[in-house]
Every structure is written in C-alpha cells, then in structure tokens.
Design a protein around this motif. Structure first.
Motif, mmCIF file in Angstrom:
data_model
loop_
_atom_site.group_PDB
_atom_site.id
_atom_site.type_symbol
_atom_site.label_atom_id
_atom_site.label_comp_id
_atom_site.label_asym_id
_atom_site.label_seq_id
_atom_site.Cartn_x
_atom_site.Cartn_y
_atom_site.Cartn_z
ATOM 1 N N ASP A 69 -1.103 -3.092 11.521
ATOM 2 C CA ASP A 69 0.053 -3.445 12.359
ATOM 3 C C ASP A 69 0.219 -4.960 12.455
ATOM 4 O OD1 ASP A 69 0.610 -0.783 12.743
ATOM 5 O OD2 ASP A 69 -0.175 -0.702 14.791
ATOM 6 N N LYS A 70 -0.901 -5.652 12.598
ATOM 7 C CA LYS A 70 -0.851 -7.107 12.678
ATOM 8 C C LYS A 70 -0.366 -7.707 11.353
ATOM 9 C CE LYS A 70 -3.643 -11.138 13.802
ATOM 10 N NZ LYS A 70 -4.960 -11.638 14.178
ATOM 11 N N ALA A 71 -0.904 -7.190 10.250
ATOM 12 C CA ALA A 71 -0.478 -7.681 8.931
ATOM 13 C C ALA A 71 1.002 -7.387 8.704
ATOM 14 C CB ALA A 71 -1.322 -7.037 7.837
ATOM 15 N N TYR A 72 1.461 -6.234 9.138
ATOM 16 C CA TYR A 72 2.867 -5.865 8.975
ATOM 17 C C TYR A 72 3.762 -6.795 9.787
ATOM 18 C CZ TYR A 72 7.060 -2.955 8.842
ATOM 19 O OH TYR A 72 8.344 -2.490 8.671
ATOM 20 N N ALA A 73 3.354 -7.075 11.028
ATOM 21 C CA ALA A 73 4.144 -7.978 11.868
ATOM 22 C C ALA A 73 4.212 -9.377 11.249
ATOM 23 C CB ALA A 73 3.548 -8.038 13.272
ATOM 24 N N PRO A 79 12.163 -14.100 -1.915
ATOM 25 C CA PRO A 79 12.529 -12.678 -1.911
ATOM 26 C C PRO A 79 11.371 -11.744 -2.257
ATOM 27 C CG PRO A 79 14.091 -13.948 -3.221
ATOM 28 C CD PRO A 79 12.990 -14.874 -2.839
ATOM 29 N N VAL A 80 10.353 -12.249 -2.934
ATOM 30 C CA VAL A 80 9.214 -11.415 -3.298
ATOM 31 C C VAL A 80 8.471 -10.900 -2.056
ATOM 32 C CG1 VAL A 80 7.493 -13.251 -3.476
ATOM 33 C CG2 VAL A 80 7.306 -11.247 -4.933
ATOM 34 N N GLY A 81 8.640 -11.541 -0.933
ATOM 35 C CA GLY A 81 7.962 -11.136 0.297
ATOM 36 C C GLY A 81 8.292 -9.725 0.729
ATOM 37 N N GLU A 82 9.498 -9.275 0.447
ATOM 38 C CA GLU A 82 9.890 -7.916 0.846
ATOM 39 C C GLU A 82 9.027 -6.863 0.155
ATOM 40 O OE1 GLU A 82 11.515 -4.958 2.908
ATOM 41 O OE2 GLU A 82 11.824 -7.091 3.301
ATOM 42 N N ARG A 83 8.593 -7.163 -1.058
ATOM 43 C CA ARG A 83 7.719 -6.225 -1.774
ATOM 44 C C ARG A 83 6.399 -6.041 -1.022
ATOM 45 N NH1 ARG A 83 5.974 -8.317 -7.258
ATOM 46 N NH2 ARG A 83 4.241 -9.159 -6.082
ATOM 47 N N TYR A 84 5.848 -7.116 -0.498
ATOM 48 C CA TYR A 84 4.599 -7.028 0.266
ATOM 49 C C TYR A 84 4.808 -6.269 1.582
ATOM 50 C CZ TYR A 84 2.804 -10.338 -3.123
ATOM 51 O OH TYR A 84 2.416 -10.941 -4.284
ATOM 52 N N VAL A 85 5.952 -6.503 2.196
ATOM 53 C CA VAL A 85 6.268 -5.779 3.433
ATOM 54 C C VAL A 85 6.336 -4.278 3.148
ATOM 55 C CG1 VAL A 85 8.029 -5.418 5.207
ATOM 56 C CG2 VAL A 85 7.452 -7.737 4.488
ATOM 57 N N GLU A 86 6.992 -3.908 2.037
ATOM 58 C CA GLU A 86 7.079 -2.490 1.669
ATOM 59 C C GLU A 86 5.700 -1.903 1.365
ATOM 60 O OE1 GLU A 86 9.833 -2.136 -1.553
ATOM 61 O OE2 GLU A 86 11.505 -2.917 -0.348
ATOM 62 N N ASP A 87 4.838 -2.671 0.715
ATOM 63 C CA ASP A 87 3.475 -2.201 0.430
ATOM 64 C C ASP A 87 2.705 -1.943 1.721
ATOM 65 O OD1 ASP A 87 3.896 -2.292 -2.271
ATOM 66 O OD2 ASP A 87 2.794 -4.175 -2.597
ATOM 67 N N ILE A 88 2.787 -2.875 2.649
ATOM 68 C CA ILE A 88 2.071 -2.714 3.924
ATOM 69 C C ILE A 88 2.651 -1.537 4.700
ATOM 70 C CG2 ILE A 88 1.508 -3.798 6.131
ATOM 71 C CD1 ILE A 88 1.458 -6.486 4.645
ATOM 72 N N ALA A 136 -9.010 0.717 14.695
ATOM 73 C CA ALA A 136 -9.180 -0.664 14.231
ATOM 74 C C ALA A 136 -8.375 -0.900 12.948
ATOM 75 C CB ALA A 136 -10.659 -0.966 13.997
ATOM 76 N N LEU A 137 -8.417 0.056 12.032
ATOM 77 C CA LEU A 137 -7.622 -0.065 10.805
ATOM 78 C C LEU A 137 -6.133 -0.137 11.117
ATOM 79 C CD1 LEU A 137 -9.426 2.428 8.389
ATOM 80 C CD2 LEU A 137 -9.205 -0.045 8.111
ATOM 81 N N GLU A 146 3.915 1.127 3.428
ATOM 82 C CA GLU A 146 3.375 2.322 2.767
ATOM 83 C C GLU A 146 1.920 2.552 3.167
ATOM 84 O OE1 GLU A 146 2.954 5.708 0.512
ATOM 85 O OE2 GLU A 146 4.803 4.661 1.072
ATOM 86 N N TRP A 147 1.118 1.508 3.251
ATOM 87 C CA TRP A 147 -0.279 1.641 3.689
ATOM 88 C C TRP A 147 -0.346 2.174 5.118
ATOM 89 C CZ3 TRP A 147 -1.687 -3.963 1.922
ATOM 90 C CH2 TRP A 147 -1.763 -4.006 0.530
ATOM 91 N N ARG A 148 0.532 1.670 5.966
ATOM 92 C CA ARG A 148 0.569 2.151 7.355
ATOM 93 C C ARG A 148 0.908 3.635 7.403
ATOM 94 N NH1 ARG A 148 4.675 -0.858 10.560
ATOM 95 N NH2 ARG A 148 3.664 -0.017 12.388
ATOM 96 N N THR A 149 1.859 4.042 6.582
ATOM 97 C CA THR A 149 2.250 5.452 6.543
ATOM 98 C C THR A 149 1.094 6.316 6.043
ATOM 99 O OG1 THR A 149 4.543 4.849 6.128
ATOM 100 C CG2 THR A 149 3.906 7.099 5.577
ATOM 101 N N ARG A 150 0.449 5.883 4.989
ATOM 102 C CA ARG A 150 -0.678 6.644 4.449
ATOM 103 C C ARG A 150 -1.837 6.713 5.437
ATOM 104 N NH1 ARG A 150 -1.136 5.313 -1.993
ATOM 105 N NH2 ARG A 150 1.015 5.851 -2.483
ATOM 106 N N LEU A 151 -2.103 5.613 6.120
ATOM 107 C CA LEU A 151 -3.167 5.620 7.121
ATOM 108 C C LEU A 151 -2.819 6.583 8.252
ATOM 109 C CD1 LEU A 151 -5.841 4.561 8.246
ATOM 110 C CD2 LEU A 151 -4.538 2.740 9.371
#
Length: 117
Positions: free
Chosen positions: A53-57, A68-77, A47-48, A79-84
């Motif tokens: 995945d949905k948030a990343y998409a 341009p600040v949006g790319e920072r959020y994409v990179e954060d998500i 579920a996580l 990283e969260w996906r990788t850590r998960l």
C-alpha cells in the motif's frame, strides 16, 4: 479460529454422572495448531499489505514519476496488491474452514477418575 480462553471449559457430557465410562476432555491439539497458524500468518500478510500500500501510494504520486513509464510501475504494483489480496483470502479461508471442521475439544482415551468402581 479463536484461542482457548482462560475460563473456557470442555463441553458437558450428555451421559449421566454415574454412566460408565466417563471421559476426560482436552483442548484439541489440531485446533490449537490452526490457532497458531492463524496468529502466525495474519501479521505477516498484514505487513506485506502495508508495504505494498505504501509503495502504491508513492508510485501514484506525481512527484515520484515525471515520465510516462511510471504508469507501468503503478499498474504492476496494483496487480501485486490484487494478487496478495486473493492469496490472503485463500490462506485465511483455508485455515478458517479447517477450524470450522475441527472440534475445539476432544475426549481423551483415559477415563476420568472415579470415586467408586
């Protein structure tokens, strides 16, 4: 770990039928605990992953961010996906490794019933 099947039987004793003492077998409660842990944690991790995945998409969509600040959020998500993914692998591997080292069936301390003694 796999749950106990309905038609699953304990291992056959290597001793003869008249050897003393014969032992009764039971499904190992420690192994059952690992089955329950696996079946509890796997849906939660899935579920996580689905939510991330949905948030990343959505974050990658050009319609979501026009700055341009949006790319920072994409990179954060990302990283969260990788850590998960690493955490999921560690948790499931730990359960699986412990299950591999835990016998499915154990002999009980009670002797099996005998017709003659």
């Amino acid at each position: 770990p796999k749950p106990k099947q309905r038609d699953e039987t304990p291992p056959i004793s290597s001793t003869g039928p008249l050897d003393n003492p014969q032992r009764a077998w039971e499904f190992n409660p420690d192994y059952q605990r690992l089955v329950v842990a696996w079946n509890t944690v796997l849906p939660q991790l899935e579920a996580l992953r689905t939510v991330l995945d949905k948030a990343y998409a959505l974050a990658k969509s050009p319609q979501t961010w026009d700055a341009p600040v949006g790319e920072r959020y994409v990179e954060d998500i990302r990283e969260w996906r990788t850590r998960l993914s690493v955490y999921r692998h560690a948790v499931l591997t730990a359960i699986s490794d412990e299950a591999a080292d835990t016998p499915r069936w154990i002999q009980t301390t009670a002797n099996a019933p005998h017709a003659f003694q």
